[in-house]
Design a protein around this motif. Structure first.
Motif, short mmCIF file in Angstrom:
data_model
loop_
_atom_site.label_atom_id
_atom_site.label_comp_id
_atom_site.label_asym_id
_atom_site.label_seq_id
_atom_site.Cartn_x
_atom_site.Cartn_y
_atom_site.Cartn_z
N UNK A 81 1.06 -1.14 -0.09
CA UNK A 81 -0.09 0.06 -0.01
C UNK A 81 0.90 1.21 0.16
N UNK A 82 1.85 1.28 0.80
CA UNK A 82 2.68 2.40 0.94
C UNK A 82 3.81 2.50 -0.21
N UNK A 83 4.21 1.43 -1.06
CA UNK A 83 5.35 1.42 -1.84
C UNK A 83 4.80 0.55 -3.04
N UNK A 84 4.00 0.71 -3.73
CA UNK A 84 3.42 -0.23 -4.72
C UNK A 84 4.35 -0.34 -5.94
N UNK A 85 5.17 0.79 -6.26
CA UNK A 85 5.85 0.58 -7.52
C UNK A 85 7.11 0.00 -7.10
N UNK A 86 7.70 0.33 -6.00
CA UNK A 86 8.81 -0.48 -5.45
C UNK A 86 8.57 -2.03 -5.36
N UNK A 87 7.62 -2.31 -4.75
CA UNK A 87 7.25 -3.84 -4.77
C UNK A 87 7.29 -4.43 -6.05
N UNK A 88 6.39 -3.68 -6.96
CA UNK A 88 6.36 -4.37 -8.44
C UNK A 88 7.64 -4.46 -9.05
N UNK A 89 8.41 -3.60 -8.82
CA UNK A 89 9.80 -3.55 -9.55
C UNK A 89 10.77 -4.53 -8.82
N UNK A 90 10.52 -4.89 -7.51
CA UNK A 90 11.54 -5.83 -6.79
C UNK A 90 11.13 -7.18 -6.69
N UNK A 91 9.88 -7.41 -6.68
CA UNK A 91 9.41 -8.84 -6.46
C UNK A 91 9.76 -9.59 -7.53
N UNK A 92 10.34 -10.90 -7.19
CA UNK A 92 10.72 -11.80 -8.14
C UNK A 92 9.39 -12.43 -8.78
N UNK A 93 8.12 -12.49 -8.08
CA UNK A 93 6.88 -12.69 -8.58
C UNK A 93 6.05 -11.46 -8.52
N UNK A 94 4.80 -11.78 -9.12
CA UNK A 94 3.63 -11.02 -9.37
C UNK A 94 3.12 -10.82 -7.96
N UNK A 95 3.25 -9.89 -7.28
CA UNK A 95 2.68 -9.50 -5.89
C UNK A 95 1.01 -9.81 -5.85
N UNK A 96 0.49 -9.62 -6.86
CA UNK A 96 -0.92 -10.02 -6.81
C UNK A 96 -1.20 -11.32 -7.14
N UNK A 97 -0.47 -12.08 -7.79
CA UNK A 97 -0.82 -13.73 -7.61
C UNK A 97 -0.11 -14.05 -6.03
N UNK A 98 0.60 -13.45 -5.65
CA UNK A 98 1.44 -13.87 -4.30
C UNK A 98 0.06 -13.79 -3.45
N UNK A 99 -0.41 -12.62 -3.20
CA UNK A 99 -1.71 -12.33 -2.53
C UNK A 99 -2.67 -13.45 -2.66
N UNK A 100 -3.06 -13.71 -3.97
CA UNK A 100 -3.84 -14.79 -4.18
C UNK A 100 -3.89 -16.15 -3.62
N UNK A 101 -2.58 -16.46 -3.85
CA UNK A 101 -2.04 -17.63 -3.22
C UNK A 101 -2.23 -17.81 -1.67
N UNK A 102 -1.62 -16.74 -1.07
CA UNK A 102 -1.42 -16.74 0.33
C UNK A 102 -3.02 -16.58 1.04
N UNK A 103 -4.04 -15.88 0.31
CA UNK A 103 -5.01 -15.72 0.70
C UNK A 103 -6.12 -17.06 0.68
N UNK A 104 -5.46 -17.79 -0.50
CA UNK A 104 -6.02 -19.20 -0.77
C UNK A 104 -5.80 -20.08 0.40
N UNK A 105 -4.50 -19.97 0.77
CA UNK A 105 -4.14 -20.96 1.82
C UNK A 105 -4.75 -20.66 3.21
N UNK A 106 -5.15 -19.04 3.30
CA UNK A 106 -5.84 -18.82 4.64
C UNK A 106 -7.29 -19.29 4.34
#
Length: 166
Positions: free
Chosen positions: A101-126
């Motif tokens: 939320x605070x640094x979307x562009x930084x996360x998008x640029x530095x994460x090796x995986x798509x953060x949106x898909x990562x959120x999807x997988x983690x929320x799926x686990x929950x």
């Protein structure tokens, strides 16, 4: 037709995570001999309201890690343990959502995986963990249990995993 436009996928991932954290993952209702019990299970805690009686030793508020020890039967203790696992699994996407939320562009640029898909997988686990715990409550707890937040988490996970990130 996409449910979420690509340019809003990051915001939706953050919002979905926060909504999963706010929704009760299950709601239970039962009545025995004029006593009505309503249980609301959130990821970090459980509220239980008893109407029609005062029970000795009753604890209307329990933290998630206290629920398993408070249960008398093995399936309900396992359900409490799964609830704690869901809470632990949720802490990472919650922390990540604050950073995203605070640094979307930084996360998008530095994460090796798509953060949106990562959120999807983690929320799926929950969602899977809380749905399994809800299933144990459904089969071992008198009355009716509805896995509200568990289903919400799974729907959000599906939407985040299938969003078009073109």
């Amino acid at each position: 037709m996409a449910w979420v436009k690509s340019e809003y996928a990051g915001e939706f991932a953050v919002l979905a995570t926060w909504l999963v954290g706010l929704a009760p993952w299950s709601v239970s209702l039962f009545e025995i001999e004029g006593v009505t019990v309503v249980g609301l299970r959130f990821l970090p805690f459980r509220f239980q309201f008893i109407f029609g009686a005062t029970l000795p030793g009753e604890r209307p508020f329990l933290w998630a890690w206290q629920v398993a020890a408070f249960q008398e039967s093995e399936p309900l203790a396992l359900a409490g343990t799964l609830g704690v696992a869901a809470l632990v699994g949720f802490l990472f996407p919650l922390g990540l959502s604050l950073y995203y939320y605070a640094a979307e562009d930084r996360v998008e640029a530095t994460f090796p995986v798509d953060p949106v898909r990562l959120f999807g997988g983690l929320l799926g686990l929950v969602g899977v963990l809380t749905l399994a715990a809800s299933g144990l409550f459904i089969t071992s707890f008198p009355g009716v249990t509805v896995p509200v937040g568990a289903l919400v988490a799974l729907v959000f996970a599906y939407l985040l995993l299938t969003v078009d990130r073109a």
